[in-house]
Design a protein around this motif. Structure first.
Motif, PDB file in Angstrom:
ATOM      1  N   UNK A  27      87.349 109.683  40.443  1.00 45.66           N
ATOM      2  CA  UNK A  27      88.162 109.430  39.262  1.00 45.66           C
ATOM      3  C   UNK A  27      88.708 110.724  38.684  1.00 45.66           C
ATOM      4  N   UNK A  28      87.874 111.769  38.662  1.00 48.28           N
ATOM      5  CA  UNK A  28      88.310 113.063  38.151  1.00 48.28           C
ATOM      6  C   UNK A  28      89.429 113.632  39.014  1.00 48.28           C
ATOM      7  N   UNK A  29      89.266 113.531  40.334  1.00 45.42           N
ATOM      8  CA  UNK A  29      90.288 114.044  41.252  1.00 45.42           C
ATOM      9  C   UNK A  29      91.607 113.288  41.062  1.00 45.42           C
ATOM     10  N   UNK A  30      91.514 111.994  40.829  1.00 45.76           N
ATOM     11  CA  UNK A  30      92.709 111.183  40.601  1.00 45.76           C
ATOM     12  C   UNK A  30      93.439 111.654  39.333  1.00 45.76           C
ATOM     13  N   UNK A  31      92.668 111.966  38.292  1.00 47.34           N
ATOM     14  CA  UNK A  31      93.268 112.441  37.046  1.00 47.34           C
ATOM     15  C   UNK A  31      93.879 113.827  37.219  1.00 47.34           C
ATOM     16  N   UNK A  32      93.193 114.702  37.949  1.00 47.50           N
ATOM     17  CA  UNK A  32      93.684 116.068  38.149  1.00 47.50           C
ATOM     18  C   UNK A  32      94.954 116.087  38.992  1.00 47.50           C
TER      19      UNK A  32
ATOM     20  N   UNK B 194      80.939 116.639  24.409  1.00 46.85           N
ATOM     21  CA  UNK B 194      81.306 115.296  23.978  1.00 46.85           C
ATOM     22  C   UNK B 194      82.244 114.660  25.000  1.00 46.85           C
ATOM     23  N   UNK B 195      82.177 113.338  25.108  1.00 47.59           N
ATOM     24  CA  UNK B 195      83.087 112.587  25.968  1.00 47.59           C
ATOM     25  C   UNK B 195      82.966 112.970  27.446  1.00 47.59           C
ATOM     26  N   UNK B 196      81.822 113.440  27.867  1.00 50.29           N
ATOM     27  CA  UNK B 196      81.642 113.865  29.259  1.00 50.29           C
ATOM     28  C   UNK B 196      81.789 112.713  30.247  1.00 50.29           C
ATOM     29  N   UNK B 197      81.655 111.488  29.740  1.00 53.94           N
ATOM     30  CA  UNK B 197      81.717 110.329  30.631  1.00 53.94           C
ATOM     31  C   UNK B 197      83.148 109.896  30.941  1.00 53.94           C
ATOM     32  N   UNK B 198      84.127 110.588  30.346  1.00 52.93           N
ATOM     33  CA  UNK B 198      85.519 110.184  30.541  1.00 52.93           C
ATOM     34  C   UNK B 198      86.261 111.194  31.422  1.00 52.93           C
ATOM     35  N   UNK B 199      86.515 110.864  32.693  1.00 56.00           N
ATOM     36  CA  UNK B 199      87.182 111.808  33.598  1.00 56.00           C
ATOM     37  C   UNK B 199      88.562 112.266  33.119  1.00 56.00           C
ATOM     38  N   UNK B 200      89.318 111.393  32.437  1.00 57.92           N
ATOM     39  CA  UNK B 200      90.650 111.783  31.977  1.00 57.92           C
ATOM     40  C   UNK B 200      90.579 112.892  30.932  1.00 57.92           C
ATOM     41  N   UNK B 201      89.558 112.841  30.066  1.00 58.67           N
ATOM     42  CA  UNK B 201      89.406 113.885  29.054  1.00 58.67           C
ATOM     43  C   UNK B 201      88.914 115.193  29.679  1.00 58.67           C
ATOM     44  N   UNK B 202      88.052 115.089  30.676  1.00 61.95           N
ATOM     45  CA  UNK B 202      87.590 116.296  31.374  1.00 61.95           C
ATOM     46  C   UNK B 202      88.755 116.931  32.121  1.00 61.95           C
ATOM     47  N   UNK B 203      89.605 116.101  32.738  1.00 59.22           N
ATOM     48  CA  UNK B 203      90.787 116.620  33.439  1.00 59.22           C
ATOM     49  C   UNK B 203      91.699 117.351  32.474  1.00 59.22           C
TER      50      UNK B 203
ATOM     51  N   UNK C  73      92.072 124.864  30.293  1.00 55.92           N
ATOM     52  CA  UNK C  73      91.446 126.109  30.742  1.00 55.92           C
ATOM     53  C   UNK C  73      92.285 126.848  31.774  1.00 55.92           C
ATOM     54  N   UNK C  74      93.049 126.092  32.579  1.00 53.00           N
ATOM     55  CA  UNK C  74      93.800 126.705  33.664  1.00 53.00           C
ATOM     56  C   UNK C  74      95.298 126.780  33.361  1.00 53.00           C
ATOM     57  N   UNK C  75      95.663 126.559  32.105  1.00 52.19           N
ATOM     58  CA  UNK C  75      97.084 126.482  31.752  1.00 52.19           C
ATOM     59  C   UNK C  75      97.844 127.763  32.088  1.00 52.19           C
ATOM     60  N   UNK C  76      97.148 128.909  32.028  1.00 54.49           N
ATOM     61  CA  UNK C  76      97.819 130.172  32.338  1.00 54.49           C
ATOM     62  C   UNK C  76      98.232 130.252  33.802  1.00 54.49           C
ATOM     63  N   UNK C  77      97.646 129.386  34.646  1.00 56.30           N
ATOM     64  CA  UNK C  77      97.989 129.400  36.064  1.00 56.30           C
ATOM     65  C   UNK C  77      98.927 128.268  36.454  1.00 56.30           C
ATOM     66  N   UNK C  78      98.891 127.177  35.695  1.00 57.67           N
ATOM     67  CA  UNK C  78      99.513 125.966  36.190  1.00 57.67           C
ATOM     68  C   UNK C  78     100.575 125.392  35.285  1.00 57.67           C
ATOM     69  N   UNK C  79     101.401 124.583  35.875  1.00 52.21           N
ATOM     70  CA  UNK C  79     102.392 123.786  35.179  1.00 52.21           C
ATOM     71  C   UNK C  79     102.815 122.710  36.152  1.00 52.21           C
ATOM     72  N   UNK C  80     103.544 121.739  35.674  1.00 53.25           N
ATOM     73  CA  UNK C  80     103.979 120.683  36.576  1.00 53.25           C
ATOM     74  C   UNK C  80     105.339 120.979  37.179  1.00 53.25           C
ATOM     75  N   UNK C  81     105.967 122.081  36.712  1.00 54.69           N
ATOM     76  CA  UNK C  81     107.294 122.410  37.228  1.00 54.69           C
ATOM     77  C   UNK C  81     107.550 123.903  37.116  1.00 54.69           C
ATOM     78  N   UNK C  82     108.207 124.471  38.136  1.00 56.56           N
ATOM     79  CA  UNK C  82     108.610 125.873  38.111  1.00 56.56           C
ATOM     80  C   UNK C  82     110.137 125.923  38.040  1.00 56.56           C
TER      81      UNK C  82
END
Length: 219
Positions: free
Chosen positions: A15-20, A100-109, A115-124
């Protein structure tokens, strides 16, 4: 991006991988416990490690030290139900603690993305070049550029981290499920395909070789 989860059940990881996958190209390995996690990090490189707190501070401290020593850029997140343990985790050198909310994969994603925003985006977007990572599409001057599979993944991986140099080993570790069975030649062939395709459209190269070090994206 390659992520290691430690202490999660397999269904949660799926589920986490699907959200990521909604945010970026991602491979998730799952270790059963700290001992198993050491086996993974001995042979593979990770940009993020997410660990479920098992209440064993000594083994966690030793593992965090080993991971940071191998690759200081690797971020480490801890999921815990113990609010009072936060300060202790940060003193060990972890980068984030979620209690908190550790049981929710979408919130963990979403927390992973933060945390990784400095590396990533959905578009370049660079001048007339648009690399749409979410939809795996490339446009230059509003014309579609065809790149599929690992050739697209490699281009996106380097473009999101422009100006950084990556070795073949780092690229393989980040983008192949089982990097141990992938040869350096596979990366060389893919890079040549990207260069040939993009140069025919752009008229110049965007992936450059840094002698004895690897490749970098530079527009």
């Amino acid at each position: 991006m390659r992520i290691l989860t430690v202490g999660f059940n397999d269904e949660y990881v799926k589920e986490l991988e699907k959200e990521l996958d909604k945010y970026f190209i991602c491979i998730v390995d799952n270790a059963k416990d700290m001992y198993d996690a050491t086996n993974f990090t001995d042979f593979r490189h990770y940009e993020l490690v997410v660990i479920v707190d098992e209440g064993v501070k000594f083994s966690l401290e030793r593992y965090v030290n080993e991971v940071k020593k191998k690759k200081s850029e690797t971020k480490i997140m801890i999921l815990t139900s113990n609010v009072q343990a936060q300060a202790g985790f940060f003193s060990l050198g972890v980068d984030d603690v979620i209690y908190q909310h550790c049981e929710y994969p979408d919130l963990i994603a979403a927390r992973v993305l933060a945390n990784m925003r400095h590396l990533f985006g959905t578009q370049v977007n660079i001048d007339k070049l648009v690399i749409d990572i979410a939809n795996k599409k490339i446009e230059y001057d509003e014309k579609i550029v065809s790149l599929n599979g690992k050739t697209f993944d490699i281009l996106a991986y380097l473009a999101l981290r422009k100006q950084r140099v990556f070795s073949k080993d780092e690229i393989i570790n980040a983008l192949w499920e089982e990097p141990e069975y992938v040869s350096d030649n596979t990366v060389e062939v893919a890079i040549n395909q990207i260069r040939k395709r993009l140069k025919s459209i752009l008229g110049f190269q965007v992936i450059h070789t840094v002698r004895r070090r690897g490749y970098k994206f530079s527009y």
